[in-house]
Design a protein around this motif. Structure first.
Motif, mmCIF file in Angstrom:
data_model
loop_
_atom_site.group_PDB
_atom_site.id
_atom_site.type_symbol
_atom_site.label_atom_id
_atom_site.label_comp_id
_atom_site.label_asym_id
_atom_site.label_seq_id
_atom_site.Cartn_x
_atom_site.Cartn_y
_atom_site.Cartn_z
ATOM 1 N N SER A 71 35.584 44.680 24.143
ATOM 2 C CA SER A 71 35.061 44.390 25.486
ATOM 3 C C SER A 71 34.414 43.015 25.429
ATOM 4 O O SER A 71 33.859 42.629 24.392
ATOM 5 C CB SER A 71 34.061 45.462 25.919
ATOM 6 O OG SER A 71 32.792 45.192 25.383
ATOM 7 N N ASN A 72 34.524 42.333 26.482
ATOM 8 C CA ASN A 72 33.990 40.962 26.509
ATOM 9 C C ASN A 72 32.497 40.949 26.190
ATOM 10 O O ASN A 72 32.009 40.073 25.477
ATOM 11 C CB ASN A 72 34.226 40.340 27.883
ATOM 12 C CG ASN A 72 35.721 40.168 28.155
ATOM 13 O OD1 ASN A 72 36.542 40.343 27.246
ATOM 14 N ND2 ASN A 72 36.070 39.830 29.386
ATOM 15 N N ALA A 73 31.771 41.971 26.726
ATOM 16 C CA ALA A 73 30.336 42.033 26.506
ATOM 17 C C ALA A 73 30.017 42.133 25.027
ATOM 18 O O ALA A 73 29.088 41.495 24.526
ATOM 19 C CB ALA A 73 29.769 43.222 27.261
ATOM 20 N N ALA A 117 40.726 41.898 28.126
ATOM 21 C CA ALA A 117 39.850 40.729 28.261
ATOM 22 C C ALA A 117 39.945 40.128 29.664
ATOM 23 O O ALA A 117 38.935 39.899 30.336
ATOM 24 C CB ALA A 117 40.195 39.684 27.205
ATOM 25 N N PHE A 118 41.197 39.921 30.133
ATOM 26 C CA PHE A 118 41.346 39.286 31.453
ATOM 27 C C PHE A 118 40.964 40.222 32.572
ATOM 28 O O PHE A 118 40.396 39.801 33.583
ATOM 29 C CB PHE A 118 42.773 38.756 31.632
ATOM 30 C CG PHE A 118 42.992 37.461 30.893
ATOM 31 C CD1 PHE A 118 42.341 36.293 31.328
ATOM 32 C CD2 PHE A 118 43.787 37.377 29.771
ATOM 33 C CE1 PHE A 118 42.519 35.109 30.638
ATOM 34 C CE2 PHE A 118 43.956 36.193 29.085
ATOM 35 C CZ PHE A 118 43.320 35.045 29.508
ATOM 36 N N SER A 119 41.250 41.493 32.419
ATOM 37 C CA SER A 119 40.863 42.406 33.493
ATOM 38 C C SER A 119 39.348 42.455 33.599
ATOM 39 O O SER A 119 38.779 42.503 34.704
ATOM 40 C CB SER A 119 41.467 43.790 33.289
ATOM 41 O OG SER A 119 41.059 44.310 32.045
ATOM 42 N N ASP A 130 34.302 41.092 36.143
ATOM 43 C CA ASP A 130 32.904 40.704 35.980
ATOM 44 C C ASP A 130 32.562 39.321 36.554
ATOM 45 O O ASP A 130 31.441 39.066 36.976
ATOM 46 C CB ASP A 130 32.539 40.725 34.497
ATOM 47 C CG ASP A 130 32.719 42.108 33.901
ATOM 48 O OD1 ASP A 130 32.698 43.098 34.673
ATOM 49 O OD2 ASP A 130 32.915 42.207 32.664
ATOM 50 N N GLU A 131 33.533 38.413 36.520
ATOM 51 C CA GLU A 131 33.221 37.039 36.921
ATOM 52 C C GLU A 131 33.397 36.888 38.441
ATOM 53 O O GLU A 131 34.444 37.268 38.979
ATOM 54 C CB GLU A 131 34.145 36.050 36.171
ATOM 55 C CG GLU A 131 34.075 36.184 34.668
ATOM 56 C CD GLU A 131 32.726 35.776 34.111
ATOM 57 O OE1 GLU A 131 32.015 34.940 34.754
ATOM 58 O OE2 GLU A 131 32.345 36.284 33.016
#
Lengths: 126, 892
Positions: free
Chosen positions: A108-110, B687-689, B694-695
């Motif tokens: 996860s990006n976080a 990552a892109f989803s 989020d962005e």
């Protein structure tokens, strides 16, 4: 002062995603896609943190890590290792080789962001 | 004399009594109530079969003619019984442990179960004993004739005839009643014992009558003896020695003596009683011989036959009752001898002559020992008994009786004595061999026949007078009565001297020169050391000393620890001090069982038997041992085979295991690869989803781009899963092929169009339509899939500035080759070997394939019966697809 992070990864889309995330967080992101000259690249860029994929064309991330740890200049360099293979054996080997943090894809990006922040914080605390 | 009829009636009555007693004894024995039969007294009395009619009547005659010399007949056995009872014990022990059935069997057994030897001894016995039986018939006939004055000859002939028949019937009835492994005949033995009492009583009664009734008391009698000629102790050294020796030999070797002494022996300990009781019996038998002879010579008219004094003295005094008793005594002596002798001979004949012939004629039919053979044995014995009596009767008639018969007793003794060297040598000398025994026996027998038996028929009897006087062919030193020129010797002494001494010398010499066979050696050891090996009279028993031997043996077979454990446990169970138990029967049985687990039953039995005794090793045991050894050899060779097989299997297993390990490693690697291939696109997608979720400040352009990435990666995942499923189906062999007819050129058209669709940079494709005009019968879709893969690969990987692909079709005889050749740099040499493996992407492969395409191509072609490989001799990328012509032909 912007911190340098070097990302060694061969998958273009993943490079793009990580670059996006870290840039947003205020990092100066350098990327490199080949394993064979990765150690030299680390020396050239001299990053504050290294994000290293395990399966790379040319040379495995594990070997690169060992080389880095054997060199005094990079012995303490925080290394976040990513792998898509996700076997515990790989984690054990990486920890033995001196990895700072080990993360399995997909992440996860976080998670990535907090790991990078923590590693830098630890480095600063020393 | 009117009493002849009475006499015959008494005879018949007496015989009937014997029948009754014998039958009762048989029944008692059968019912196991025969304890009283097994007394040493009965055994001793049965030995009196030694005293025949010849002894009963003849001793007096002998004394009347030759004085005290008759005593030698009694001295011989007495010396043997008293001085050599330990030798007899050995003989009895061997007889029991080896289950010996006759003297012939004993010698045969000792000398390696040689049936030739047994036949030889049987013949010798028949020749020696038949005249002796004739002598008994004569004594019965002669004694009958005393009671009749008219037509004595006719009485004698009829008497002898009926005696022969009666005795034959008795011997057949009680001697061949049943088959006992031990050849014991209780009925016969008890009848013989009864007769022993009768003849002793009769002789003593006559003696008492003569001494106190006729001579007037002991003092008077002694005075008469003193003045009589025969009272002189005129000892003729040579004859005395020779006859004593012959009598001693006879008591051991005579078939009937061997029968009662060894074969019918119930208990070895009976010998101890017999050792003094039998000489006592002989003493009583001989006590009144001299008085009767002396008084008879004094009182009877000149020319009376002294052989019949026992009968004629009471008769002359009108004491018919006593005469009758004496007659019954003599009758007893004669009958007991004939019955036992005929029985013993019949056993020898049936066992050693008839049965081997019968079995050899029936060999291959697997003679069943239990049924018909038993019948044959009994029948052959009955016939043999009848034949022996017929022979005896014929001999009596042909020899004419009388004087020629008188000497036959000693002649028979001398013949039988030929057995002595081989017998005694076999008992005490392990070096004695069959060859030695045969040589000695044959030579002694021949000398006896030549120097005693043949001349015994009188001059011009069986040997021409010329031979007697001048020797055969005039060779002087070969005269029967003067061998080697030694003359002036008594004929008996002469014959005994030469036959026995040469017999013995040759027996020893040949034995020294020859080596015994294995069976012979073993039997020799068994015989000579019978006391070391065998057991007491009954059952298994042994001492603790034997336990030690057993222990040593067991350790060798079972292993030290196990053997010690076994013995220790038994010792504790018995409560014995120390670690050695008593070798009780139960323990021996257990031990034998334990051992047989390791070495087989026969061997175990033989080994335990060797140490403790009980059943000495017989030929059957040996054969069983040999059989077991053979089986073990076979078993061990089978084991070896098995072990070789196991080694092979182990190697195969190791190989299989290696393959499995390899497969497992491959599987792990495969799973790891699949994981990697799945996680990589998923990483991008996630990552892109997340970024898009989020962005907030994403531009429309960025959003479109990131959505595009997610879409591409999702397609990549789908392709990968498709490929994986396809491969899995192909590899499992569960793929169903859709076989159809079609043209190669059409398949290629379709493939080229599909592979190049959507590619921007165009790749030139060269084909030759003529070559492609091939009809196919195959799964056209699968084949197209292969072609698409190859063309797409070429399009993806060809690194030439102007990529070109040549599709070339070649006829390879029974197969068809379709080559895909491009003008790029091709697959690097080091990667060529792996190019068809799963996930084997050439390094630097950025084309986005999962590396399963070529693996799938290979699987498909394998299903279609074709092949695919890389062409090494081409500069660019070069794949060759091979299709079997069979498919091509099938379409035509």
């Amino acid at each position: 002062m912007s911190r340098n992070v070097l990302l060694i990864e061969d998958e273009p889309n993943i490079i793009e995603a990580i670059r996006f995330l870290l840039s947003r967080d205020g990092w100066s992101v350098h990327t490199h896609a080949n394993g064979s000259d990765a150690v030299a690249e680390v020396a050239r860029v001299a990053p504050d943190l290294l994000v290293l994929d395990m399966m790379l064309p040319g040379r495995s991330g594990m070997d690169i890590l060992r080389d880095l740890r054997a060199d005094a200049a990079t012995a303490d360099l925080p290394v976040l290792m990513l792998t898509a293979r996700g076997q515990t054996r790989d984690r054990d080997m990486a920890e033995k080789a001196g990895v700072s943090r080990f993360m399995t894809k997909p992440f996860s990006n976080a998670e990535v962001l907090s790991a990078v922040r923590e590693l830098i914080g630890e480095k600063d605390a020393r | 004399m009117a009493s002849l009829n009475l006499l015959v009636s008494v005879c018949l009555g007496y015989v009937a009594l014997l029948f009754l007693v014998a039958a009762l004894a048989e029944r008692a024995a059968a019912m196991g109530r025969a304890q009283w039969l097994r007394s040493p007294l009965v055994y001793t009395l049965s030995l009196s079969v030694y005293c025949t009619g010849w002894t009963f009547y003849g001793a007096v005659g002998y004394a009347a003619r030759s004085g005290l010399e008759f005593v030698t007949i009694y001295i011989g056995p007495t010396l043997v019984m008293i001085g050599w009872w330990w030798g007899l014990r050995k003989l009895v022990r061997i007889g029991r442990s080896q289950r010996v059935t006759s003297i012939a069997d004993l010698l045969s057994s000792r000398y390696g179960k040689s049936n030739g030897l047994a036949i030889g001894v049987t013949i010798l016995c028949v020749i020696s004993v038949t005249p002796y039986i004739a002598l008994q018939l004569q004594s019965i006939a002669l004694s009958l004739s005393v009671f009749t004055e008219e037509d004595a000859t006719r009485t004698m002939e009829t008497g002898a005839f009926w005696a022969a028949i009666g005795l034959g019937i008795f011997a057949i009835l009680f001697g061949t009643r049943n088959l006992d492994a031990n050849e014991r005949h209780h009925g016969v033995v008890i009848a013989v014992a009864l007769e022993a009492v009768v003849k002793l009583f009769a002789l003593i009664a006559v003696g008492v009558f003569v001494v106190w009734g006729l001579a007037g008391g002991m003092g008077e009698t002694l005075a008469r003896i003193d003045v009589s000629e025969i009272g002189q102790w005129e000892v003729h050294g040579g004859r005395w020695t020779a006859i004593t020796l012959l009598a001693a030999a006879a008591v051991i070797c005579l078939p009937r003596m061997f029968q009662v002494m060894v074969v019918e022996n119930e208990d070895e300990r009976h010998l101890r009683v017999a050792a003094w009781a039998f000489p006592l019996y002989l003493l009583l038998m001989s006590l009144f011989v001299i008085p009767i002879a002396v008084v008879g010579l004094d009182l009877m008219p000149q020319g009376s036959n002294p052989d019949l004094f026992v009968l004629s003295l009471p008769l002359s005094q009108g004491n018919e009752g006593l005469a009758m008793l004496a007659f019954i005594g003599g009758f007893s002596s004669a009958t007991s001898m004939v019955i036992v002798a005929a029985m013993a001979l019949s056993i020898m004949i049936s066992n050693h002559v008839v049965m081997p012939i019968y079995l050899s004629t029936r060999s291959g039919q697997g003679a069943s020992i239990s049924g018909d053979v038993r019948h044959v044995v009994l029948l052959s014995r009955r016939i043999a008994i009848a034949a022996i009596l017929v022979l005896g009767y014929l001999y009596y008639r042909l020899s004419g009786g009388g004087a020629a018969l008188a000497a036959i007793g000693l002649i028979a003794f001398a013949g039988i004595a030929q057995i002595l060297p081989a017998l005694v040598g076999g008992l005490f000398w392990r070096g004695a061999t069959r060859a030695g025994a045969l040589a000695g026996l044959s030579l002694g027998f021949a000398i006896w026949v030549y120097t005693l038996l043949l001349p015994g028929f009188g001059a011009n009897g069986l040997l021409p007078a010329s031979v007697m006087e001048q020797g055969p062919w005039g060779i002087d030193w070969l005269r029967p009565y003067a061998l080697f020129g030694i003359t002036g010797m008594d004929t008996i002494v002469h014959s005994v001297l030469w036959s026995l001494s040469l017999n013995t010398a040759v027996f020893f010499a040949v034995s020294m020169m020859t080596f015994p066979g294995p069976v012979e050696r073993l039997q020799g050891a068994q015989f000579v050391n019978v006391f070391d090996h065998s057991f007491g009279p009954r059952g298994w028993s042994g001492s603790v000393a034997q336990s030690e031997d057993l222990m040593i043996m067991s350790q060798r077979i079972l292993g030290p620890a196990e053997a010690q454990d076994l013995f220790q446990r038994e010792a504790e169970r018995q409560g014995a001090r120390g670690h050695l138990p008593e070798p009780t029967p139960a323990f021996l049985e257990t031990l034998e069982r334990e051992l047989s687990g390791s070495v087989g039953t026969a061997t175990a039995h033989a080994m335990v038997g060797q140490i403790v005794g009980g059943s000495a090793v017989s030929v059957e045991d040996l054969l069983a041992v040999a059989d077991e050894s053979a089986q073990m050899l076979e078993y061990s060779s089978r084991l070896e085979e098995k072990s070789a097989e196991l080694t092979r299997t182990a190697a195969q297993l190791r190989e299989a295991n290696e393959k499995l390990t390899q497969l497992s490693v491959q599987k792990d690697a495969f799973l790891s690869q699949v994981s990697h291939e799945l996680r990589t696109p998923m990483t991008s997608i996630r990552a892109f989803s997340e970024i898009m979720r989020d962005e907030d400040g994403l531009s429309a352009e960025e959003k479109a781009r990131y959505a595009g990435v997610i879409h591409d990666e999702a397609l990549r995942l789908t392709r990968l899963l498709d490929d994986l499923l396809d491969l899995s189906v192909l590899e499992s062999g569960q793929v169903s092929l859709d076989m159809r007819s079609g043209q190669l050129t059409d398949v290629l058209d379709q493939a080229v169009a599909a592979a190049l669709a959507g590619t921007t940079e165009g790749m030139a494709v060269h084909r030759r339509g003529v070559d492609e005009a091939v009809a196919l019968y195959t799964d056209l879709d699968r084949l197209a899939q292969v072609f698409i893969n190859l063309i797409a690969n070429a399009s993806k990987y060809c690194d030439a500035a102007r990529p070109e692909l040549t599709i070339r079709v070649r006829n390879l005889g029974d197969r068809l080759a379709v080559d895909f050749l491009d003008n790029g740099s091709g697959v690097p040499v080091h990667a060529r070997a792996l190019v068809f493996e799963k996930f084997a992407r050439v390094s630097g492969d950025k084309a986005g394939g999962a590396g399963l395409g070529l693996a799938i191509c290979r699987e498909i072609l394998e299903r279609l019966g074709g092949d695919i490989h890389y062409l090494n001799d081409h500069s660019g990328g070069a794949f060759r697809v091979i299709l079997p012509k069979a498919h091509a032909m099938a379409a035509q």
